[in-house]
Design a protein around this motif. Structure first.
Motif, PDB file in Angstrom:
ATOM      1  N   LEU A  31       0.799  -1.229   0.000  1.00  0.00           N
ATOM      2  CA  LEU A  31       0.000   0.000   0.000  1.00  0.00           C
ATOM      3  C   LEU A  31       0.833   1.280   0.000  1.00  0.00           C
ATOM      4  CD1 LEU A  31      -2.945  -0.938   2.386  1.00  0.00           C
ATOM      5  CD2 LEU A  31      -3.048  -0.543  -0.079  1.00  0.00           C
ATOM      6  N   VAL A  32       2.099   1.207   0.386  1.00  0.00           N
ATOM      7  CA  VAL A  32       2.926   2.419   0.435  1.00  0.00           C
ATOM      8  C   VAL A  32       3.074   3.082  -0.943  1.00  0.00           C
ATOM      9  CG1 VAL A  32       5.267   3.278   0.868  1.00  0.00           C
ATOM     10  CG2 VAL A  32       4.108   1.902   2.587  1.00  0.00           C
ATOM     11  N   PRO A  33       3.455   2.352  -2.014  1.00  0.00           N
ATOM     12  CA  PRO A  33       3.536   3.027  -3.322  1.00  0.00           C
ATOM     13  C   PRO A  33       2.181   3.518  -3.815  1.00  0.00           C
ATOM     14  CG  PRO A  33       4.397   0.776  -3.481  1.00  0.00           C
ATOM     15  CD  PRO A  33       3.944   0.982  -2.084  1.00  0.00           C
ATOM     16  N   VAL A  34       1.127   2.782  -3.467  1.00  0.00           N
ATOM     17  CA  VAL A  34      -0.227   3.227  -3.834  1.00  0.00           C
ATOM     18  C   VAL A  34      -0.537   4.552  -3.143  1.00  0.00           C
ATOM     19  CG1 VAL A  34      -2.683   2.654  -3.647  1.00  0.00           C
ATOM     20  CG2 VAL A  34      -1.039   0.881  -4.260  1.00  0.00           C
ATOM     21  N   ALA A  35      -0.155   4.650  -1.876  1.00  0.00           N
ATOM     22  CA  ALA A  35      -0.400   5.887  -1.127  1.00  0.00           C
ATOM     23  C   ALA A  35       0.383   7.057  -1.705  1.00  0.00           C
ATOM     24  CB  ALA A  35      -0.036   5.684   0.346  1.00  0.00           C
ATOM     25  N   PHE A  44       0.311   5.650   6.082  1.00  0.00           N
ATOM     26  CA  PHE A  44       1.567   6.028   6.731  1.00  0.00           C
ATOM     27  C   PHE A  44       1.490   5.958   8.254  1.00  0.00           C
ATOM     28  CE2 PHE A  44       2.227   7.821   2.473  1.00  0.00           C
ATOM     29  CZ  PHE A  44       3.375   7.110   2.166  1.00  0.00           C
ATOM     30  N   THR A  45       0.333   6.214   8.851  1.00  0.00           N
ATOM     31  CA  THR A  45       0.234   6.061  10.302  1.00  0.00           C
ATOM     32  C   THR A  45       0.251   4.585  10.697  1.00  0.00           C
ATOM     33  OG1 THR A  45      -2.185   6.268  10.180  1.00  0.00           O
ATOM     34  CG2 THR A  45      -0.928   8.250  10.763  1.00  0.00           C
ATOM     35  N   SER A  46      -0.402   3.738   9.902  1.00  0.00           N
ATOM     36  CA  SER A  46      -0.364   2.307  10.227  1.00  0.00           C
ATOM     37  C   SER A  46       1.035   1.733   9.984  1.00  0.00           C
ATOM     38  CB  SER A  46      -1.409   1.538   9.422  1.00  0.00           C
ATOM     39  OG  SER A  46      -1.140   1.592   8.046  1.00  0.00           O
ATOM     40  N   LEU A  47       1.755   2.275   9.004  1.00  0.00           N
ATOM     41  CA  LEU A  47       3.140   1.844   8.789  1.00  0.00           C
ATOM     42  C   LEU A  47       4.018   2.238   9.977  1.00  0.00           C
ATOM     43  CD1 LEU A  47       5.123   0.517   6.756  1.00  0.00           C
ATOM     44  CD2 LEU A  47       5.589   2.821   5.924  1.00  0.00           C
ATOM     45  N   ARG A  48       3.777   3.425  10.508  1.00  0.00           N
ATOM     46  CA  ARG A  48       4.532   3.860  11.685  1.00  0.00           C
ATOM     47  C   ARG A  48       4.228   2.961  12.888  1.00  0.00           C
ATOM     48  NH1 ARG A  48       4.708   9.893  14.312  1.00  0.00           N
ATOM     49  NH2 ARG A  48       6.211   9.370  15.931  1.00  0.00           N
ATOM     50  N   PHE A  49       2.966   2.605  13.054  1.00  0.00           N
ATOM     51  CA  PHE A  49       2.572   1.686  14.118  1.00  0.00           C
ATOM     52  C   PHE A  49       3.250   0.335  13.929  1.00  0.00           C
ATOM     53  CE2 PHE A  49      -0.706  -1.613  15.238  1.00  0.00           C
ATOM     54  CZ  PHE A  49      -0.463  -1.619  16.600  1.00  0.00           C
TER      55      PHE A  49
END
Length: 168
Positions: free
Chosen positions: A14-18, A54-59
């Motif tokens: 999901l990061v590149p999609v974001a 990005f917040t869930s990635l940080r979590f």
């Protein structure tokens, strides 16, 4: 453990999609601010997906991965933007499913109507190319929507499981 591995994989998908949606969101926001207020709602919903990823990635990286304490506001950001993500993922799912159930003849008729409204495009792109591009975008939207919906479901479970990372 398996759930965490799936969550990790989906997060990095999901990061590149974001990033891509963030770029589109900038243009949508500019259109909304330049006199089309209806576009502001679309910009808001698209921003929810970007913020959620990005917040869930940080979590995932700081909280779960490094077992560091996270702020209460991070959990709130994840939860609130997860609902916006579910909304946009649902819209992606419905739109792509509609394209899948549309026959080729109906899809060509719809695209012909669109091309008639935009005469500058009619001579440059063939109908077969338009249909192919439309179906490709529908497949991508379908994959992104399913990925986002599953990610949000797992995220809510992990927020409950790792609630101790958010302190008292």
């Amino acid at each position: 453990m398996k759930q965490l591995t799936i969550y990790r994989i989906l997060s990095f998908i999901l990061v590149p999609v974001a990033f891509f949606i963030a770029l589109i969101d900038i243009f949508v926001l500019l259109m909304g601010l330049s006199g089309n207020p209806a576009m502001l709602f679309i910009a808001f919903v698209m921003a929810c997906l970007v913020i959620y990823v990005f917040t869930s990635l940080r979590f995932l990286l700081n909280g779960i991965g490094n077992q560091r304490q996270c702020s209460h506001s991070l959990r709130d950001w994840i939860k609130v933007n997860a609902y916006g993500t579910l909304f946009i993922a649902g819209m992606f799912f419905l739109n792509s499913s509609g394209v899948f159930f549309l026959g080729d003849l109906q899809l060509q008729q719809m695209l012909t109507d669109v091309m008639e409204q935009q005469p500058e495009l009619s001579g440059q792109i063939s109908m077969e190319t338009m249909v192919s591009m439309f179906k490709t975008v529908a497949v991508i939207m379908f994959i992104v929507s399913i990925t986002a919906i599953i990610h949000v479901q797992i995220s809510f479970r992990l927020l409950r499981k790792y609630a101790y990372l958010f302190g008292q």
